[in-house]
Design a protein around this motif. Structure first.
Motif, PDB file in Angstrom:
ATOM      1  N   GLY A 108       0.814  -1.209   0.000  1.00  0.00           N
ATOM      2  CA  GLY A 108       0.000   0.000   0.000  1.00  0.00           C
ATOM      3  C   GLY A 108       0.842   1.252   0.000  1.00  0.00           C
ATOM      4  N   VAL A 109       0.148   2.358  -0.134  1.00  0.00           N
ATOM      5  CA  VAL A 109       0.789   3.672  -0.021  1.00  0.00           C
ATOM      6  C   VAL A 109       0.016   4.463   1.016  1.00  0.00           C
ATOM      7  N   LEU A 110       0.751   5.066   1.927  1.00  0.00           N
ATOM      8  CA  LEU A 110       0.180   5.984   2.914  1.00  0.00           C
ATOM      9  C   LEU A 110       0.397   7.396   2.410  1.00  0.00           C
ATOM     10  N   LEU A 111      -0.716   8.112   2.177  1.00  0.00           N
ATOM     11  CA  LEU A 111      -0.639   9.522   1.774  1.00  0.00           C
ATOM     12  C   LEU A 111      -0.836  10.383   3.006  1.00  0.00           C
ATOM     13  N   LEU A 112      -0.026  11.411   3.132  1.00  0.00           N
ATOM     14  CA  LEU A 112      -0.117  12.333   4.275  1.00  0.00           C
ATOM     15  C   LEU A 112      -0.222  13.748   3.734  1.00  0.00           C
ATOM     16  N   MET A 113      -0.963  14.587   4.436  1.00  0.00           N
ATOM     17  CA  MET A 113      -1.134  15.961   3.940  1.00  0.00           C
ATOM     18  C   MET A 113      -1.265  16.937   5.104  1.00  0.00           C
ATOM     19  N   THR A 114      -0.558  18.062   4.990  1.00  0.00           N
ATOM     20  CA  THR A 114      -0.722  19.134   5.965  1.00  0.00           C
ATOM     21  C   THR A 114      -1.984  19.936   5.615  1.00  0.00           C
ATOM     22  N   PRO A 115      -2.478  20.729   6.548  1.00  0.00           N
ATOM     23  CA  PRO A 115      -3.661  21.558   6.238  1.00  0.00           C
ATOM     24  C   PRO A 115      -3.394  22.558   5.107  1.00  0.00           C
ATOM     25  N   GLN A 122       4.379   7.347   1.727  1.00  0.00           N
ATOM     26  CA  GLN A 122       5.257   6.263   2.185  1.00  0.00           C
ATOM     27  C   GLN A 122       4.699   4.954   1.661  1.00  0.00           C
ATOM     28  N   GLU A 123       5.580   4.122   1.131  1.00  0.00           N
ATOM     29  CA  GLU A 123       5.133   2.785   0.714  1.00  0.00           C
ATOM     30  C   GLU A 123       5.118   1.873   1.935  1.00  0.00           C
ATOM     31  N   MET A 124       4.133   0.999   1.992  1.00  0.00           N
ATOM     32  CA  MET A 124       3.995   0.075   3.131  1.00  0.00           C
ATOM     33  C   MET A 124       3.808  -1.349   2.644  1.00  0.00           C
ATOM     34  N   ARG A 125       4.458  -2.279   3.328  1.00  0.00           N
ATOM     35  CA  ARG A 125       4.237  -3.703   3.084  1.00  0.00           C
ATOM     36  C   ARG A 125       4.303  -4.417   4.425  1.00  0.00           C
ATOM     37  N   ALA A 126       4.255  -5.752   4.430  1.00  0.00           N
ATOM     38  CA  ALA A 126       4.292  -6.482   5.702  1.00  0.00           C
ATOM     39  C   ALA A 126       5.552  -6.098   6.465  1.00  0.00           C
ATOM     40  N   GLY A 127       5.398  -5.701   7.699  1.00  0.00           N
ATOM     41  CA  GLY A 127       6.542  -5.344   8.541  1.00  0.00           C
ATOM     42  C   GLY A 127       6.858  -3.860   8.579  1.00  0.00           C
ATOM     43  N   THR A 128       6.268  -3.061   7.704  1.00  0.00           N
ATOM     44  CA  THR A 128       6.531  -1.612   7.710  1.00  0.00           C
ATOM     45  C   THR A 128       5.793  -0.941   8.863  1.00  0.00           C
ATOM     46  N   VAL A 129       6.535  -0.188   9.653  1.00  0.00           N
ATOM     47  CA  VAL A 129       5.906   0.676  10.658  1.00  0.00           C
ATOM     48  C   VAL A 129       5.914   2.086  10.089  1.00  0.00           C
ATOM     49  N   ALA A 130       4.761   2.694   9.970  1.00  0.00           N
ATOM     50  CA  ALA A 130       4.666   4.053   9.430  1.00  0.00           C
ATOM     51  C   ALA A 130       4.134   4.974  10.515  1.00  0.00           C
ATOM     52  N   TYR A 131       4.793   6.108  10.667  1.00  0.00           N
ATOM     53  CA  TYR A 131       4.379   7.076  11.674  1.00  0.00           C
ATOM     54  C   TYR A 131       3.524   8.160  11.022  1.00  0.00           C
ATOM     55  N   PRO A 133       2.313  11.650  11.656  1.00  0.00           N
ATOM     56  CA  PRO A 133       2.612  12.734  12.595  1.00  0.00           C
ATOM     57  C   PRO A 133       1.361  13.519  12.992  1.00  0.00           C
ATOM     58  N   PRO A 134       1.452  14.246  14.103  1.00  0.00           N
ATOM     59  CA  PRO A 134       0.339  15.107  14.507  1.00  0.00           C
ATOM     60  C   PRO A 134      -0.059  16.060  13.375  1.00  0.00           C
ATOM     61  N   TYR A 135      -1.297  16.435  13.341  1.00  0.00           N
ATOM     62  CA  TYR A 135      -1.847  17.473  12.456  1.00  0.00           C
ATOM     63  C   TYR A 135      -1.910  17.083  10.979  1.00  0.00           C
ATOM     64  N   MET A 136      -1.569  15.861  10.633  1.00  0.00           N
ATOM     65  CA  MET A 136      -1.584  15.490   9.210  1.00  0.00           C
ATOM     66  C   MET A 136      -2.780  14.613   8.859  1.00  0.00           C
ATOM     67  N   ALA A 137      -3.436  14.977   7.766  1.00  0.00           N
ATOM     68  CA  ALA A 137      -4.467  14.094   7.214  1.00  0.00           C
ATOM     69  C   ALA A 137      -3.774  12.845   6.688  1.00  0.00           C
ATOM     70  N   HIS A 138      -4.480  11.707   6.751  1.00  0.00           N
ATOM     71  CA  HIS A 138      -3.885  10.461   6.293  1.00  0.00           C
ATOM     72  C   HIS A 138      -4.909   9.605   5.575  1.00  0.00           C
ATOM     73  N   ARG A 139      -4.442   9.006   4.509  1.00  0.00           N
ATOM     74  CA  ARG A 139      -5.261   8.118   3.674  1.00  0.00           C
ATOM     75  C   ARG A 139      -4.351   6.977   3.226  1.00  0.00           C
ATOM     76  N   THR A 140      -4.910   5.765   3.116  1.00  0.00           N
ATOM     77  CA  THR A 140      -4.121   4.640   2.619  1.00  0.00           C
ATOM     78  C   THR A 140      -4.728   4.120   1.326  1.00  0.00           C
ATOM     79  N   VAL A 141      -3.866   3.557   0.495  1.00  0.00           N
ATOM     80  CA  VAL A 141      -4.228   3.168  -0.863  1.00  0.00           C
ATOM     81  C   VAL A 141      -3.654   1.778  -1.119  1.00  0.00           C
ATOM     82  N   ASN A 142      -4.450   0.900  -1.720  1.00  0.00           N
ATOM     83  CA  ASN A 142      -3.948  -0.441  -2.070  1.00  0.00           C
ATOM     84  C   ASN A 142      -3.386  -0.396  -3.484  1.00  0.00           C
ATOM     85  N   VAL A 143      -2.066  -0.526  -3.622  1.00  0.00           N
ATOM     86  CA  VAL A 143      -1.458  -0.458  -4.959  1.00  0.00           C
ATOM     87  C   VAL A 143      -1.098  -1.843  -5.489  1.00  0.00           C
TER      88      VAL A 143
END
Ligand code: S6P
Ligand code: ZN
Length: 194
Positions: A108-115, A122-131, A133-143
């Motif tokens: 997957g891909v984690l999309l982050l956005m400031t106001p 960030q790309e994510m797969r099994a074992g990825t820890v993604a942080y 951060p405060p104040y950020m919008a977040h959406r995940t996508v299955n690629v």
């Protein structure tokens, strides 16, 4: 003092299922009108109304300071036009609350956005820890072509602000590029988001 009893839950890593009488939330395409950039492609899928993603909560956490919520998100594989299936995306109502995502299976891909509409991904797969951060919008996508499954862990009283993203969209979208993906500017993004 009313102590919360300790507990464990067992997550099926491949499917993301949590086999306890928990809370499951399912989002179909009809729950996300106008979220995808290609309106014609969205219309073409209206009758089929595919299940886009599910959230399985690990427990019904009291929504108070100090408690933690967690759950799995299972995003099914698929696209609306060129754009991969994704979550609605949100800010936290208590926007200062950060969050941790942990990849369990799929890609997957984690999309982050400031106001202000600045995005990162960030790309994510099994074992990825993604942080997240405060104040950020977040959406995940299955690629990928299988389910993308991850665990999320967050303050139980963080809350959800969906409205801002519903109105503005995300400044970046994730689209197919051959067998892979690319992150491009969203033609339907309409400015400062929060
Ligand atoms: C909650 C956390 C996740 C999402 C889930 C679905 O703070 O970020 O559990 O709720 O991935 O996404 P959304 O945008 O529909 O809540
Ligand atoms: Zn969140």
């Amino acid at each position: 003092m009313d102590y919360t009893p300790s507990f464990t839950v067992q997550i099926d890593l491949a499917s993301g299922a949590i086999p306890v009488p928990g809370i499951i939330q399912r989002r179909f395409l009809s729950d996300m009108p106008g979220y995808y950039a290609d309106a014609d492609a969205e219309n073409a899928l209206k009758a089929a109304n595919p299940l886009i993603y599910e959230v399985h909560y690990g427990w019904d956490a009291p929504k108070i300071d100090g408690q933690l919520s967690f759950g799995t998100t299972i995003i099914h594989p698929g696209r609306v036009g060129d754009e991969f299936f994704m979550t609605k995306g949100h800010y936290h109502a208590k926007a200062q609350c950060a969050e941790v995502y942990y990849g369990l299976s799929g890609t997957g891909v984690l999309l982050l956005m400031t106001p202000q509409g600045e995005t990162q991904y960030q790309e994510m797969r099994a074992g990825t820890v993604a942080y997240v951060p405060p104040y950020m919008a977040h959406r995940t996508v299955n690629v990928g072509s299988d389910n993308f499954v991850f665990l999320s862990l967050f303050a139980a009283d963080a809350g959800y602000d969906y409205g801002s993203i519903e109105q503005s969209g995300f400044a970046s979208i994730v689209v197919a590029d051959g067998a892979g993906y690319r992150v491009i500017a969203n033609p339907r993004f309409n400015g400062v988001t929060r």
